[in-house]
Design a protein around this motif. Structure first.
Motif, mmCIF file in Angstrom:
data_model
loop_
_atom_site.group_PDB
_atom_site.id
_atom_site.type_symbol
_atom_site.label_atom_id
_atom_site.label_comp_id
_atom_site.label_asym_id
_atom_site.label_seq_id
_atom_site.Cartn_x
_atom_site.Cartn_y
_atom_site.Cartn_z
ATOM 1 N N ILE A 1 18.403 58.312 5.670
ATOM 2 C CA ILE A 1 17.826 57.074 6.194
ATOM 3 C C ILE A 1 16.379 57.349 6.628
ATOM 4 N N PRO A 2 15.406 56.660 6.034
ATOM 5 C CA PRO A 2 14.018 56.907 6.425
ATOM 6 C C PRO A 2 13.799 56.879 7.945
ATOM 7 N N GLU A 3 14.446 55.990 8.667
ATOM 8 C CA GLU A 3 14.294 55.987 10.134
ATOM 9 C C GLU A 3 15.060 57.131 10.802
ATOM 10 N N GLY A 4 15.852 57.871 10.023
ATOM 11 C CA GLY A 4 16.464 59.111 10.507
ATOM 12 C C GLY A 4 17.730 58.962 11.326
ATOM 13 N N ARG A 5 18.295 57.744 11.390
ATOM 14 C CA ARG A 5 19.481 57.536 12.225
ATOM 15 C C ARG A 5 20.175 56.243 11.818
ATOM 16 N N LEU A 6 21.454 56.136 12.222
ATOM 17 C CA LEU A 6 22.172 54.870 12.039
ATOM 18 C C LEU A 6 21.592 53.831 12.999
ATOM 19 N N ALA A 7 21.842 52.569 12.685
ATOM 20 C CA ALA A 7 21.437 51.493 13.605
ATOM 21 C C ALA A 7 22.468 51.352 14.717
ATOM 22 N N GLN A 8 22.039 50.867 15.843
ATOM 23 C CA GLN A 8 22.967 50.380 16.873
ATOM 24 C C GLN A 8 23.277 48.907 16.545
ATOM 25 N N PRO A 9 24.484 48.437 16.851
ATOM 26 C CA PRO A 9 24.845 47.047 16.509
ATOM 27 C C PRO A 9 23.835 46.020 17.032
ATOM 28 N N GLU A 10 23.237 46.303 18.195
ATOM 29 C CA GLU A 10 22.270 45.348 18.780
ATOM 30 C C GLU A 10 21.049 45.171 17.868
ATOM 31 N N GLU A 11 20.726 46.190 17.094
ATOM 32 C CA GLU A 11 19.539 46.094 16.227
ATOM 33 C C GLU A 11 19.783 45.142 15.053
ATOM 34 N N ASN B 1 32.475 52.603 10.392
ATOM 35 C CA ASN B 1 31.945 53.910 9.984
ATOM 36 C C ASN B 1 32.550 55.072 10.764
ATOM 37 N N LYS B 2 33.735 54.842 11.371
ATOM 38 C CA LYS B 2 34.338 55.856 12.237
ATOM 39 C C LYS B 2 34.499 57.201 11.528
ATOM 40 N N SER B 3 34.951 57.167 10.264
ATOM 41 C CA SER B 3 35.208 58.450 9.582
ATOM 42 C C SER B 3 33.909 59.256 9.455
ATOM 43 N N THR B 4 32.799 58.588 9.252
ATOM 44 C CA THR B 4 31.510 59.302 9.165
ATOM 45 C C THR B 4 31.059 59.745 10.556
ATOM 46 N N LEU B 5 31.196 58.853 11.539
ATOM 47 C CA LEU B 5 30.735 59.196 12.897
ATOM 48 C C LEU B 5 31.518 60.384 13.460
ATOM 49 N N ASP B 6 32.777 60.519 13.029
ATOM 50 C CA ASP B 6 33.620 61.616 13.530
ATOM 51 C C ASP B 6 33.428 62.922 12.766
ATOM 52 N N ASP B 7 32.580 62.918 11.747
ATOM 53 C CA ASP B 7 32.411 64.112 10.912
ATOM 54 C C ASP B 7 30.930 64.538 10.957
ATOM 55 N N PRO B 8 30.604 65.533 11.802
ATOM 56 C CA PRO B 8 29.200 65.880 12.035
ATOM 57 C C PRO B 8 28.424 66.200 10.751
ATOM 58 N N ALA B 9 29.076 66.844 9.770
ATOM 59 C CA ALA B 9 28.355 67.207 8.542
ATOM 60 C C ALA B 9 27.992 65.944 7.760
ATOM 61 N N ARG B 10 28.979 65.002 7.651
ATOM 62 C CA ARG B 10 28.712 63.747 6.928
ATOM 63 C C ARG B 10 27.677 62.906 7.647
ATOM 64 N N LEU B 11 27.750 62.917 8.977
ATOM 65 C CA LEU B 11 26.806 62.129 9.768
ATOM 66 C C LEU B 11 25.383 62.643 9.554
ATOM 67 N N LYS B 12 25.241 63.968 9.497
ATOM 68 C CA LYS B 12 23.925 64.573 9.293
ATOM 69 C C LYS B 12 23.360 64.183 7.911
ATOM 70 N N THR B 13 24.228 64.228 6.902
ATOM 71 C CA THR B 13 23.783 63.843 5.549
ATOM 72 C C THR B 13 23.334 62.386 5.549
#
Ligand code: BGC
Length: 255
Positions: free
Chosen positions: A211-221, A194-206
């Motif tokens: 996401i109902p939980e409001g954030r991406l998961a961490q790999p550990e989850e 997901n690097k392209s999304t993580l590197d793009d603040p506008a896309r990351l915000k969208t």
């Protein structure tokens, strides 16, 4: 330490979700075969981290889209640790191309790395498990997109749709041998895919706000769920997928 003495193979094991799965299984006491194709230094570092947890690890450079290399991966596990108890078919890529754009090489590559590897990984691991007397876990790292369209990421969705039926069909076929086959369907996870999304603040915000939980998961989850599915607590689960997606599938189209 519910996996004490078990032997696990994790494909695509030196980065992203695979890396977290290696550590989560090692925390439960498993010895690990870390499959990788790039970045041997990352694999060596991870081997050290596994050893620091008191378990053994070996890195194996194998392209799991090639059946002979998958067989060598299984053979290495048997040679080094004597058996295979847990096979995690995790290696995966995406092209982010649509129906109209995708070319033959992109289609073939995604299907080979994501689906062919999982099919033959399942077959070869199951054959080894049967040779050992039966029993074992095969865990296919799929995606919410095994069920849910992601416009602009078509080959990926096709491969994960195939993985959905691999899990179901192989789960039914292999249950009599005590081999449980289960899919894990992550949503959006903070990993290199997901690097392209993580590197793009506008896309990351969208994405975050979809996401109902409001954030991406961490790999550990994701990895924590895999460790549970590999253990005794998940003895009555097979031929289905567990989604770990913060609720995203119930909210919007793939982003
Ligand atoms: C894909 C990501 C996507 C996420 C949520 C994952 O399986 O790899 O590209 O952002 O699903 O739609």
């Amino acid at each position: 330490m519910s996996l004490k003495g078990k032997v696990a193979i994790v494909t695509g094991g030196n980065s992203g979700i695979g890396r977290a799965i290696v550590l989560a299984l090692a925390e439960q006491g498993a010895n690990i075969v870390i499959d990788y194709v790039m970045n041997p230094e990352a694999t060596q570092e991870l081997e050290q981290e596994v050893m620091a947890l008191g378990d053994q690890a070996i890195g194996v450079d194998a392209d799991v889209s090639q059946v002979d290399q998958l067989q060598s991966l299984i053979d290495m596990a048997v040679q080094k640790f004597g058996r295979v108890d847990i096979m995690v078919n995790n290696a995966g890529i995406e092209t982010r191309t649509s129906v109209l754009e995708t070319n033959e090489a992109q289609y073939d590559r995604v299907m080979a790395i994501n689906l062919k590897s999982a099919f033959f990984g399942t077959q070869l691991a199951a054959r080894q498990m049967i040779k050992q007397g039966g029993g074992g876990r095969i865990i296919n790292i799929s995606s919410v997109h095994e069920d849910w369209p992601m416009p602009g990421n078509t080959p990926y969705c096709l491969s994960k749709g195939g993985m959905r039926m691999l899990t179901r069909t192989a789960g039914v076929e292999l249950a009599p041998q005590g081999i449980l086959v289960i899919g894990v369907g992550p949503g959006a996870v903070a990993t290199p895919i997901n690097k392209s999304t993580l590197d793009d603040p506008a896309r990351l915000k969208t994405l975050d706000s979809a996401i109902p939980e409001g954030r991406l998961a961490q790999p550990e989850e994701i990895a924590n769920v895999v460790a549970f599915l590999a253990g005794d607590g998940a003895s009555y689960m097979t031929a289905t997928t567990v989604f770990v997606d913060g609720g995203i599938m119930q909210s919007s189209p793939g982003l």
